[in-house]
Design an enzyme around this catalytic site. Structure first.
Site, PDB file in Angstrom:
ATOM      1  CD1 TRP A 116      -2.055  -2.216   1.684  1.00 56.56           C
ATOM      2  CD2 TRP A 116      -2.782  -1.720  -0.462  1.00 56.56           C
ATOM      3  NE1 TRP A 116      -3.040  -3.360   1.557  1.00 56.56           N
ATOM      4  CE2 TRP A 116      -3.727  -2.600  -0.226  1.00 56.56           C
ATOM      5  CE3 TRP A 116      -3.942  -0.658  -1.041  1.00 56.56           C
ATOM      6  CZ2 TRP A 116      -4.488  -2.879  -0.588  1.00 56.56           C
ATOM      7  CZ3 TRP A 116      -4.156  -0.783  -1.725  1.00 56.56           C
ATOM      8  CH2 TRP A 116      -4.790  -2.746  -1.561  1.00 56.56           C
ATOM      9  CG  ASP A 157      -2.898   3.838   4.354  1.00 55.10           C
ATOM     10  OD1 ASP A 157      -3.939   3.770   4.910  1.00 55.10           O
ATOM     11  OD2 ASP A 157      -3.117   3.385   3.223  1.00 55.10           O
ATOM     12  CE  LYS A 170      -8.168  -2.200   4.805  1.00 54.32           C
ATOM     13  NZ  LYS A 170      -8.338  -3.485   3.641  1.00 54.32           N
TER      14      LYS A 170
HETATM   15  N1  PMP Z   1      -4.271   1.533   2.276  1.00 49.62           N
HETATM   16  C1  PMP Z   1      -4.754  -0.261   2.988  1.00 49.62           C
HETATM   17  C2  PMP Z   1      -3.328  -0.004   4.186  1.00 49.62           C
HETATM   18  C3  PMP Z   1      -4.977  -0.881   2.907  1.00 49.62           C
HETATM   19  O1  PMP Z   1      -5.167  -1.794   3.501  1.00 49.62           O
HETATM   20  C4  PMP Z   1      -6.308  -0.280   2.007  1.00 49.62           C
HETATM   21  C5  PMP Z   1      -7.163  -2.083   1.303  1.00 49.62           C
HETATM   22  N2  PMP Z   1      -6.988  -3.070   1.550  1.00 49.62           N
HETATM   23  C6  PMP Z   1      -5.756   0.800   1.316  1.00 49.62           C
HETATM   24  C7  PMP Z   1      -4.827   1.372   1.304  1.00 49.62           C
HETATM   25  C8  PMP Z   1      -6.738   0.632  -0.133  1.00 49.62           C
HETATM   26  O2  PMP Z   1      -8.315   1.300   0.480  1.00 49.62           O
HETATM   27  P1  PMP Z   1      -9.477   0.532  -0.499  1.00 49.62           P
HETATM   28  O3  PMP Z   1      -9.841  -0.400  -1.162  1.00 49.62           O
HETATM   29  O4  PMP Z   1     -10.035   1.406   0.011  1.00 49.62           O
HETATM   30  O5  PMP Z   1      -9.032   1.863  -1.766  1.00 49.62           O
END
Ligand code: PMP
Length: 366
Positions: free
Chosen positions: A107, A178, A202
């Site tokens: 991510w 994040d 989550k």
């Molecule tokens: N950052 C992290 C740490 C994540 O775990 C995720 C999704 N699993 C995201 C960003 C992306 O999130 P989204 O699918 O809501 O765009």
């Protein structure tokens, strides 16, 4: 420990969307036909109506209380997922100049890719890729680049199961974090961050909404001319109601915040999460059969990543898990093996059942 779950629910180890508290789901169900005497549900009420506005205010107030958010921060509820924030934060906070990134997993590297598309420079201060993202550096050791507008990192990398377990300590850096996969899992000191963001799906609620907690002074330097929906300042001025927000998802987050306020706040959540993660890590450490992906100092309490000695054994392990009502234990393809995501609402009984199963499987196949 009994494994019988209300409504015959399975143990859902999904990395997100994922298990929500049963009490919250029941309350949502009860409000589905007639919420609080309004004669309609939060899925149906206008976002310009009094009941919705009151619900939004209460939801913001409850999150402020739960996280101890200081008054000089705004709380926004935006669409587009946490992924949109990768672009939005670069557009808003770094119109020119450079920004620093610390990459400890999938991510974080996606956040870098997105930031590179928008003008200014991107400095990657640290990238743990060579170790297949099995650890995080010490944040306090990383010196920012001169003139960098912010330093971005991912407090918990969901795919690799790596957590910093460290809060920012430098006061000369705008930390942007994040927290998608560990927000509300333990207390944090919000004042140490310039901005925190997290997708809801989550620890907070259903997919469809992303929470952004941003310090007021950052809004002052948002450049003019951004697309309206991507402008933090405009979103803050409109209290997230510039357009129709994800009403139902916000409402569900509100129910979750209330639930955790009743359950001892974030200190209570941390205690439960420690106990849950320990059950599974103990099975990894004591059998010597499984190999944890993350280094011990960084191993996540939300996403537990581990491998088995062979692909055949992994397949057999996952098959048996499904038969025992443990779903979504397969690891992400970049790590392989297994991943047990055990967010706040995941019941401790499920961790015990998995821990027992892991020990039995190891004894049989080790
Ligand atoms: N950052 C992290 C740490 C994540 O775990 C995720 C999704 N699993 C995201 C960003 C992306 O999130 P989204 O699918 O809501 O765009």
């Amino acid at each position: 420990m009994t494994s019988a779950q209300p409504y015959d629910r399975v143990f859902n180890f999904s990395a997100g969307p994922c298990t929500l508290p049963v009490e919250v789901l029941e309350e949502a169900r009860d409000g589905l036909m007639n919420w609080n005497g309004t004669g309609a549900s939060m899925m149906e009420l206008s976002h310009r109506s009094k009941p919705f506005e009151q619900m939004l205010e209460q939801t913001i107030a409850d999150l402020r209380e739960l996280m101890g958010i200081p008054s000089n921060y705004k709380v926004l509820f935006l669409g587009g997922g946490a992924s949109l924030q990768f672009s939005m934060l670069a557009m808003n906070l770094r119109p020119q100049g450079s920004a620093d990134y610390v990459v400890t997993g999938t991510w974080g590297s996606k956040a870098v890719e997105a930031a590179r598309l928008y003008g200014g420079q991107v400095e990657v201060l640290y990238d743990a890729k060579a170790s297949n993202y099995n650890h995080a550096p010490v944040l306090a050791d990383l010196a920012p680049t001169a003139g960098a507008k912010y330093l971005h990192y991912t407090s918990n990398e969901t795919v690799h199961g790596v957590d910093f377990f460290e809060e920012p300590s430098r006061t000369d850096v705008n930390y942007v974090c994040d927290m998608s996969s560990n927000i509300l899992s333990r207390p944090v000191d919000v004042s140490k961050y310039a901005m925190i963001y997290a997708g809801a799906q989550k620890n907070m609620g259903p997919a469809g909404v992303t929470v952004v907690i941003i310090r007021d002074d950052l809004l002052e330097s948002v450049p003019a001319g951004l697309p309206p929906m991507l402008d933090y300042k405009l979103q803050a001025q409109n209290n997230s109601l510039y357009n129709t927000p994800p009403c139902w998802s916000i409402y569900m987050c509100g129910l979750v915040y209330k639930h955790y306020l009743k359950m001892g706040g974030l200190a209570g959540a941390e205690k439960r999460n420690d106990a849950k993660a320990n059950l599974i890590y103990d099975a990894i450490d004591s059998t010597g059969f499984y190999k944890g992906h993350a280094e011990v100092k960084n191993r996540s309490k939300m996403n537990i990543t581990f491998t088995l000695p062979s692909d055949e054994l992994t397949k057999e392990f996952l098959k048996g898990a499904i038969e025992a009502k443990m779903l979504e234990l397969n690891g992400h393809r970049s790590v392989g093996g297994c991943r047990a995501s055990i967010y706040n609402a995941f019941p401790i009984e499920g961790c015990q059942v998995l821990s027992d199963y892991m020990r039995e499987f190891a004894a049989k196949n080790g």
